[in-house]
Design an enzyme around this catalytic site. Structure first.
Site, short mmCIF file in Angstrom:
data_model
loop_
_atom_site.label_atom_id
_atom_site.label_comp_id
_atom_site.label_asym_id
_atom_site.label_seq_id
_atom_site.Cartn_x
_atom_site.Cartn_y
_atom_site.Cartn_z
N PRO A 174 0.80 -1.22 0.00
CA PRO A 174 0.00 0.00 0.00
C PRO A 174 0.84 1.28 0.00
CG PRO A 174 -0.72 -1.54 1.69
CD PRO A 174 0.60 -2.00 1.20
N GLU A 175 0.97 1.87 -1.15
CA GLU A 175 1.49 3.22 -1.24
C GLU A 175 0.29 4.11 -1.53
OE1 GLU A 175 5.07 3.70 -3.57
OE2 GLU A 175 5.57 1.58 -3.41
N LYS A 231 -0.21 8.04 2.57
CA LYS A 231 -0.58 6.65 2.84
C LYS A 231 -1.49 6.53 4.05
CE LYS A 231 4.17 5.63 1.48
NZ LYS A 231 5.46 5.09 1.95
N ARG A 244 1.38 -9.02 8.46
CA ARG A 244 2.65 -8.75 9.12
C ARG A 244 2.55 -7.67 10.19
NH1 ARG A 244 7.27 -8.32 4.73
NH2 ARG A 244 8.32 -7.55 6.58
N ARG A 283 16.59 1.66 1.24
CA ARG A 283 15.72 0.70 0.54
C ARG A 283 16.40 0.17 -0.71
NH1 ARG A 283 11.20 3.49 2.39
NH2 ARG A 283 11.74 3.82 4.56
#
Length: 260
Positions: free
Chosen positions: A2-3, A59, A122, A250
């Site tokens: 989900p961005e 977000k 998660r 990242r």
DNA sequence: CCGGATGTTCACCT
DNA sequence: GAGGTGAACATCCG
């Protein structure tokens, strides 16, 4: 994952909840409740409240209630939203696409029998009340060139890291950032403050167009660069072998030929 | 079967 | 203050 693109789909789905009244609150996972929030606290804050509006900043998904608090929902990397058993997005990369009741972290049951469900295998997302909205920068789907300029100005930080800094620009995550910089022909390692006015203006346009395009295609994982983010992957534009590195903490893939 | 990779946020350190 | 690093999360892939 989900961005901005996925959370916007979640927002559109959650619109169906506006005008309905919360009757039941199920929050079985204490870890998922942030900033001192407890399940009883959440229940007493929301029960009997009508949802009056659904908003999104980056977000962060926001559910406003009549004379009550605003519920802030963050989805981390693997969070999903369902409303009346309709899914917000069909497919979520890096997350299991199976359904499992054990992954339900928040359920709002409406008085008409429908329900809003946040499921997150998660547990990287979370729920909070009255989140600090002001800490987020302008939303990447609608920001102006001037806003992007001030977000980048005077910084020697890597351009990609700055684009993903939610307090400067809200909504851009790792996959979206790589796709945007590839389309803009800019290296992720460029100092953020090194863009001239023309480059900044073009980048702002690429951001808005890329967000819109991936929204239509159905997710942050639907970019042209995505299938090539692997060892041996090649630039879809010029065929050069992509470079892999770590930028802003990242995993980052970019074309050494046309991204300068 | 198991180690490594995966992205987001936040606490912590320089 | 600004920027960098690592922890926590739990599943999936090779």
């Amino acid at each position: 994952m989900p961005e901005l693109v996925e959370v916007e789909a979640y927002r559109a789905l959650a619109e169906r909840g506006v005008g309905r009244t919360v009757e039941k609150v199920h929050a079985p996972d204490a870890w998922y409740l942030k900033r001192g929030l407890t399940a009883p606290g959440l229940r007493s804050a929301l029960r009997g409240r009508e949802l009056t509006a659904v908003r999104r900043i980056g977000k962060l998904l926001l559910l406003d209630t009549a004379l009550g608090p605003t519920v802030g929902l963050r989805f981390g990397m693997t969070g999903r939203l369902h409303l009346d058993d309709v899914a917000g997005v069909d497919q979520l990369i890096y997350s299991s696409n199976a359904a499992n009741p054990a992954w339900e972290r928040l359920v709002l049951g409406f008085s008409d029998g429908g329900r809003l469900v946040v499921s997150d295998p998660r547990r990287l997302g979370g729920v909070e009340l009255d989140p600090p909205e002001h800490r987020l920068g302008p939303d990447a789907a609608a920001f102006t060139t001037a806003q992007l300029r001030s977000a980048l100005a005077g910084s020697v930080v890597d351009l990609k890291a700055r684009l993903m800094d939610q307090s400067r620009v809200a909504g851009i995550g790792n996959l979206l950032a790589d796709e945007i910089l590839w389309r803009a022909g800019l290296s992720p390692l460029r100092p953020a403050g090194s863009l001239d006015p023309g480059q900044t203006r073009r980048l702002a346009g690429v951001v808005r167009r890329t967000v819109a395009l991936l929204g239509v295609r159905g997710g942050s994982h639907t970019g042209d660069l995505m299938p090539e983010r692997r060892p041996g992957g090649r630039c879809p534009a010029d065929g050069a072998e992509l470079v892999r590195g770590t930028v802003g903490g990242r995993t980052t893939w970019w074309c050494p030929l046309h991204q300068a």
